[in-house]
Design an enzyme around this catalytic site. Structure first.
Site, PDB file in Angstrom:
ATOM      1  N   HIS A 161      34.026  34.518  36.098  1.00  0.00           N
ATOM      2  CA  HIS A 161      33.079  35.062  37.085  1.00  0.00           C
ATOM      3  C   HIS A 161      33.148  36.587  37.055  1.00  0.00           C
ATOM      4  CE1 HIS A 161      30.535  34.869  40.775  1.00  0.00           C
ATOM      5  NE2 HIS A 161      31.089  36.063  40.979  1.00  0.00           N
ATOM      6  N   THR A 171      22.615  39.472  42.386  1.00  0.00           N
ATOM      7  CA  THR A 171      21.346  39.534  43.120  1.00  0.00           C
ATOM      8  C   THR A 171      20.657  40.891  42.972  1.00  0.00           C
ATOM      9  OG1 THR A 171      22.537  40.175  45.121  1.00  0.00           O
ATOM     10  CG2 THR A 171      22.051  37.830  44.822  1.00  0.00           C
ATOM     11  N   TYR A 176      26.374  29.694  45.813  1.00  0.00           N
ATOM     12  CA  TYR A 176      27.136  30.687  46.588  1.00  0.00           C
ATOM     13  C   TYR A 176      26.671  30.602  48.035  1.00  0.00           C
ATOM     14  CZ  TYR A 176      29.524  35.142  47.584  1.00  0.00           C
ATOM     15  OH  TYR A 176      30.360  36.107  48.083  1.00  0.00           O
ATOM     16  N   ASP A 230      35.566  38.691  39.202  1.00  0.00           N
ATOM     17  CA  ASP A 230      34.443  39.191  40.010  1.00  0.00           C
ATOM     18  C   ASP A 230      34.159  40.676  39.763  1.00  0.00           C
ATOM     19  OD1 ASP A 230      32.262  38.872  41.726  1.00  0.00           O
ATOM     20  OD2 ASP A 230      33.389  39.584  43.450  1.00  0.00           O
TER      21      ASP A 230
HETATM   22  C1  0GY Z   1      30.015  38.080  43.989  1.00  0.00           C
HETATM   23  C2  0GY Z   1      29.831  38.346  45.412  1.00  0.00           C
HETATM   24  C3  0GY Z   1      28.856  39.058  46.030  1.00  0.00           C
HETATM   25  C4  0GY Z   1      27.626  39.479  45.431  1.00  0.00           C
HETATM   26  C5  0GY Z   1      26.903  38.778  44.553  1.00  0.00           C
HETATM   27  O1  0GY Z   1      25.044  38.395  43.255  1.00  0.00           O
HETATM   28  C6  0GY Z   1      25.560  39.134  44.085  1.00  0.00           C
HETATM   29  O2  0GY Z   1      25.008  40.141  44.530  1.00  0.00           O
HETATM   30  O3  0GY Z   1      27.353  37.650  44.042  1.00  0.00           O
HETATM   31  C7  0GY Z   1      29.031  39.388  47.457  1.00  0.00           C
HETATM   32  O4  0GY Z   1      28.481  40.388  47.912  1.00  0.00           O
HETATM   33  O5  0GY Z   1      29.759  38.627  48.144  1.00  0.00           O
HETATM   34  O6  0GY Z   1      30.384  36.982  43.612  1.00  0.00           O
HETATM   35  O7  0GY Z   1      29.781  38.967  43.213  1.00  0.00           O
END
Ligand code: 0GY
Length: 311
Positions: free
Chosen positions: A38, A84, A164, A264
């Site tokens: 991840h 995202t 998620y 992460d």
């Molecule tokens: C992660 C957690 C986060 C963000 C995203 O796709 C993303 O923006 O996953 C978060 O802000 O908790 O897994 O990277």
């Protein structure tokens, strides 16, 4: 060693913490073939612009910087998960998979409008899953029938679905999750509130979710995101994040064949501290406490899911 965080023409979200420069060498030696299952790439924004609908603007975190971190920490491979801030524009992630020479696989975000040819091109790049995000601070709502339609289509390619969500939302999402026709991988143990007891109602529900559904896997990742007790420096230990460890250890012990681990990196949206990725790796032997469990978590399981042809 991974280079200085940079930003291009985009202004970072105020208060944004850049990823940690010069991480330590982990004391824990990863098993040969370990997969960081991840992690993300961000931009660079000048080449791969951030999505107009994004909820945050990160600092750039390039494929070259990710691969340098991989080598420094001792991982062999990466699973690059669409973040995202890039919306459903998978170009940065897909380019990183292509550039890895087979050492990275990807998880994409797609819309209902994605064509079969686009899905096949993503498959050729190394994508093996789609991510459905239910964390309200990160995304706008997508109708469940749209997501179910996408899940049915990607199942034909042998892909899985990564979900998620926050722990408080599991009851409401349960029926949708349990109807998904693919392998389902939960990010970060469904984000438990670790101030609650391990055997309290919230985490017990998550355990039941995994127990009752053999197609559900979990990443036992992100102690730095879930912890209330904080980073190593506070108590002089290399690992710390003490409050998260029992949760992750329990998931590994109960479902050793359905767990994954990832850094992460570059750790979006952390507000308090940015972890040293070397010290994060040193958490692993505290949650997967035997060489056998470490092999499953870091090699056997991710290879089965992302490189089944080699597993
Ligand atoms: C992660 C957690 C986060 C963000 C995203 O796709 C993303 O923006 O996953 C978060 O802000 O908790 O897994 O990277």
């Amino acid at each position: 060693m991974t280079g200085k965080p940079t930003t291009g023409r985009f202004d970072k979200t105020p208060g944004w913490l850049d990823w940690f420069e010069g991480p330590a060498k982990p004391a824990f030696q990863l098993p040969p073939g370990a997969v960081d299952a991840h992690c993300h790439v961000f931009g660079p924004g000048d080449t791969y612009p951030y999505a107009p609908e994004r909820k945050y603007t990160p600092c750039d975190a390039s494929q070259a910087q990710l691969f340098a971190l991989r080598d420094h920490l001792g991982f062999s491979r990466n699973v690059i998960v669409q973040a995202t801030c890039h919306g459903a524009d998978n170009r940065a992630m897909a380019a990183a998979c292509r550039a890895s020479g087979g050492k990275a696989r990807g998880v994409a975000t797609v819309k209902r409008s994605v064509s079969d040819a686009e899905l096949e091109a993503l498959h050729a790049d190394g994508v093996r899953g789609v991510r459905f995000n239910f964390v309200k601070r990160l995304v706008d709502f997508t109708p469940k029938d749209e997501l179910m339609e996408i899940a049915a289509r990607v199942k034909q390619l042998g892909w899985h679905v990564v979900i998620y969500f926050e722990a408080v939302d599991l009851p409401e999402l349960w029926d949708f999750f349990t109807a998904l026709p693919t392998t389902v991988v939960v990010d970060h143990m469904g984000r438990p509130d670790v101030s609650q007891p391990l055997d309290g109602p919230e985490f017990s529900l998550f355990m039941r979710f995994m127990e009752a559904h053999g197609n559900v896997w979990s990443k036992v990742s992100c102690p730095e995101r879930l912890s209330l007790s904080g980073p190593p420096a506070l108590n002089g230990e290399r690992h710390a994040y003490r409050d998260v460890l029992p949760f992750a250890r329990q998931v590994v012990e109960r479902f050793p064949e359905r767990v994954l681990w990832g850094t992460d990196w570059p750790h979006p949206n952390l507000k308090q501290h940015m972890p040293d990725d070397g010290l994060l790796v040193d958490v692993i032997p505290h949650i997967a406490v035997t060489p056998e469990r470490q092999q499953q978590l870091l090699v056997t399981n991710p290879m089965r899911l992302y490189w089944p042809e080699e597993a």
